[in-house]
Design an enzyme around this catalytic site. Structure first.
Site, short mmCIF file in Angstrom:
data_model
loop_
_atom_site.label_atom_id
_atom_site.label_comp_id
_atom_site.label_asym_id
_atom_site.label_seq_id
_atom_site.Cartn_x
_atom_site.Cartn_y
_atom_site.Cartn_z
CB CYS A 9 -0.88 -0.04 1.11
SG CYS A 9 -1.62 1.55 1.27
CB CYS A 20 0.80 1.15 4.71
SG CYS A 20 -0.62 0.63 5.07
CG HIS A 32 -4.33 -0.89 4.47
ND1 HIS A 32 -3.86 -0.31 3.40
CD2 HIS A 32 -5.13 -2.04 4.06
CE1 HIS A 32 -4.03 -0.89 2.23
NE2 HIS A 32 -5.02 -1.89 2.74
CG ASN A 36 -13.74 10.19 -4.44
OD1 ASN A 36 -14.80 10.99 -4.55
ND2 ASN A 36 -13.06 10.73 -5.33
CB SER A 62 -7.03 5.05 -7.01
OG SER A 62 -6.49 6.10 -6.27
CG HIS A 97 -4.44 3.54 3.91
ND1 HIS A 97 -3.32 2.95 4.72
CD2 HIS A 97 -4.52 4.58 4.96
CE1 HIS A 97 -3.04 3.21 5.84
NE2 HIS A 97 -3.75 4.46 5.91
CG HIS A 151 -6.90 8.24 0.57
ND1 HIS A 151 -7.47 6.78 0.25
CD2 HIS A 151 -7.10 8.93 -0.51
CE1 HIS A 151 -7.80 6.76 -1.18
NE2 HIS A 151 -7.45 8.04 -1.59
CD GLN A 156 -8.04 12.61 -4.03
OE1 GLN A 156 -7.71 13.70 -4.68
NE2 GLN A 156 -8.97 11.72 -4.24
CD GLU A 212 -23.65 24.14 -1.42
OE1 GLU A 212 -23.05 24.71 -0.47
OE2 GLU A 212 -24.12 22.97 -1.61
CG HIS A 242 -20.24 22.45 -0.54
ND1 HIS A 242 -21.45 21.74 -0.87
CD2 HIS A 242 -19.05 22.53 -1.52
CE1 HIS A 242 -20.95 21.38 -2.28
NE2 HIS A 242 -19.90 21.73 -2.63
O1 LIG Z 1 -7.53 11.32 -7.19
P1 LIG Z 1 -8.08 9.90 -7.38
O2 LIG Z 1 -8.49 9.15 -6.18
O3 LIG Z 1 -7.08 9.12 -8.32
O4 LIG Z 1 -9.29 9.70 -8.33
C1 LIG Z 1 -10.62 9.89 -8.15
O5 LIG Z 1 -10.99 11.17 -7.60
C2 LIG Z 1 -10.74 12.37 -8.49
C3 LIG Z 1 -11.23 13.47 -7.83
O6 LIG Z 1 -12.61 13.47 -7.14
C4 LIG Z 1 -11.64 12.10 -9.77
O7 LIG Z 1 -11.54 13.18 -10.59
C5 LIG Z 1 -11.40 10.71 -10.18
O8 LIG Z 1 -12.22 10.48 -11.41
C6 LIG Z 1 -11.47 9.55 -9.42
O9 LIG Z 1 -11.18 8.37 -9.67
#
Ligand SMILES: O=P(O)(O)O[C@H]1O[C@H](CO)[C@@H](O)[C@H](O)[C@H]1O
Ligand SMILES: O=P(O)(O)O[C@H]1O[C@H](CO)[C@@H](O)[C@H](O)[C@H]1O
Lengths: 348, 348
Positions: free
Chosen positions: A52, A55, A118, A156, A164, A167, A169, A171, A185, A284
């Site tokens: 991973c 990790c 993990h 996500n 992807s 683990h 996480h 963003q 908004e 938001h």
């Molecule tokens: O950044 P990652 O996890 O590789 O990618 C994921 O999140 C992104 C932001 O929401 C998107 O644009 C991608 O389509 C999704 O696969």
């Protein structure tokens, strides 16, 4: 003549945050399903995975080694969608062209590992560990908010949501422009405040609490509801009940309460279909230079794709893409099922 | 100082039909993929399947038998999202409430079987068979347009797009309201006509033909381009080059030409990743009571999810849901690849 019944009759509801309508077709939940059945997400076992790249102590694709971090860990995304030093498209060929309209986009992207473990998703983390995540969100929002117009924090979760790495996480994409959804908004919240003298989500929270039927969980600082205008089957809106416009505005008590309600919402999700529930979750908050600060109320959206089981999802395709978002069960039914799922986890 | 390069530098482009911006991050196409790999759609072999509820002479879930139809076959959706006789929500409890805003929604839903052949998708049908489909679209649009404000014709192709039956078919959802996307497009097209004295898509088609780089296919009556503002990786916009606002406005020559270009676009798709290419395709045409008829230009959108192969798709999640649509390769690159794929099929 028989009257209108929300649980039987198609109707439209208005999303006050975006100003857009949603078509509700509750009777559609009865249709059979011959289409795609996703395979259930495999349960991850080990707290540490040598393969991973998130990790502790492991090496990422760019050759850097992660520290042996004890709580959250933030690093720059190795494949950022936004860069800090992009030249201005004004130097390109489409400048000022109304048909091929182009605008600059600069920013930065980071990854937040939720914990060294993990195998532990947000619903499985301790309240203290989630509280550490809340503090990280607030600190990142404050720091990046100094340099960028918008700080978009999101997660996500699950392969179904394009995640992807298993683990746990999230963003952060910070940008020098205010993205469309945030701009929508802001426009709707500002219009509401000037029309009615109160912040939109203040009034929504008050009315949702009084109506009770769409509430999933609440405490003194937070309200989790399936909003009246929910698009996704089990969508949840998490509203700050105190006057915070941004994550860094939250005091200690509100942060503790947030850690508790995040656990409740995500455990209700996992219990609903006995699966690690996929979703996109996003905050938001008021953009940096906002001139509608008083209209903003900090909130998070959970957009989960599942509809009927761990393997049958809602597809936002066809009519939803070309015409209007459509849902197949009422927000009221969804909220009742999430409350029941939550009660199940709390009695377990 | 090096200048702006569209193929390297993140930027935003404006979708003129919706008025919304799209973030383009071309360098992102380089990132590795550890997430979901869809399994390729199985090739369907037999022209007739006894277990298919859309094949001629078979019985559907509601007990009705399909006729032994020779070309297209249209029937009422057994699980319609819209009903003709829904009571008015004004009789419900949320009438006039600004927080819980509700509106009536009535309509009807139909299914269009493209041909009796279970195994032949649109790219595999003869030009004559596609021409029969075009005539069916036009006839349905004219008939339903008499009774409903909007006639939304679309196709969800492939399991990845929530298609619940492999027998090639599309859908029609006609409604007594103008759905959000159509309302947005009407607003933008009307504003463009009054500001510039020409229909928006007229000017777009002219400029795209002159620029050439995003054109996938064209003939005297139609232009297929990856639009400057495409959101999906291999999105295609199919624009009527003659003054048609609705499908029923198309004359014989335009219908023949449409049958040809539909085959070209969908065969280019199938060739691109050597797979039966999934997509949602939908027509946009002037709503029934439109007072902006002169501003409208009939067009179709193809929104295909695939990004890098038959099994790696683009996920519109996270940032895309909470902030702004984002794409990972430029429309120019996508168009060049589709042109190459088309050339391959035409030389085969
Ligand atoms: O950044 P990652 O996890 O590789 O990618 C994921 O999140 C992104 C932001 O929401 C998107 O644009 C991608 O389509 C999704 O696969
Ligand atoms: O009507 P179908 O094919 O069963 O269902 C499909 O198309 C509909 C209209 O685009 C969507 O609402 C559904 O989510 C999708 O699964």
């Amino acid at each position: 003549q028989p009257g209108f019944d929300r649980e039987d009759h198609p109707h439209r509801r208005r999303n006050l945050l975006t100003g857009r309508w949603v078509l509700v077709s509750p009777h559609r939940a009865k249709r059979p399903w011959q289409g795609e059945q996703a395979k259930a997400a495999p349960a991850s076992g080990a707290a540490y995975e040598a393969g991973c790249y998130l990790c502790p102590t492991n090496t990422r694709t760019n050759g850097e080694a992660n520290p042996d971090y004890p709580a959250t860990f933030v690093f720059d995304n190795d494949f950022p969608a936004l860069l800090t030093d992009t030249p201005d498209p004004a130097s390109g060929s489409s400048d000022g062209d109304p048909v091929f309209a182009i605008a600059p986009a600069r920013g930065t992207a980071r990854v937040i590992c939720y914990s060294p473990d993990h195998s532990r998703t947000l619903p499985q983390m301790s309240v203290a560990a989630v509280r550490a995540l809340v503090d990280t969100w607030a600190a990142q929002s404050a720091e990046l908010g100094e340099r960028f117009a918008n700080v978009q924090i999101f997660e996500n979760k699950g392969e179904m949501m394009g995640c992807s790495s298993p683990h746990p996480h999230g963003q952060i994409w910070a940008s020098d422009f205010v993205p469309m959804e945030v701009a929508d908004e802001e426009r709707e919240q500002a219009a509401w405040l000037s029309a009615r003298g109160r912040p939109l989500l203040d009034e929504v929270a008050e009315r949702e609490i009084a109506a009770a039927e769409r509430v999933v969980a609440m405490n003194d600082h937070w309200l989790a509801v399936v909003p009246f205008w929910a698009a996704w089957p089990f969508e949840v809106l998490l509203i700050a009940r105190t006057a915070a416009a941004r994550l860094q505005d939250l005091d200690d008590a509100a942060r503790d309460a947030l850690a508790v309600i995040l656990g409740q919402v995500t455990r209700a999700y996992d219990a609903l279909f006995s699966t690690s529930f996929p979703y996109s979750m996003g905050w938001h908050q008021a953009p940096g230079g906002s001139d509608a600060l008083a209209a903003w109320r900090l909130h998070a959206h959970f957009y989960p794709p599942l509809l009927r089981s761990a393997s049958v999802r809602k597809f936002m395709v066809g009519f939803e893409m070309f015409a209007e978002t459509q849902r197949d069960l009422t927000p009221e039914t969804a909220a009742a099922r999430l409350r029941a799922a939550l009660a199940e986890t709390e009695n377990a």
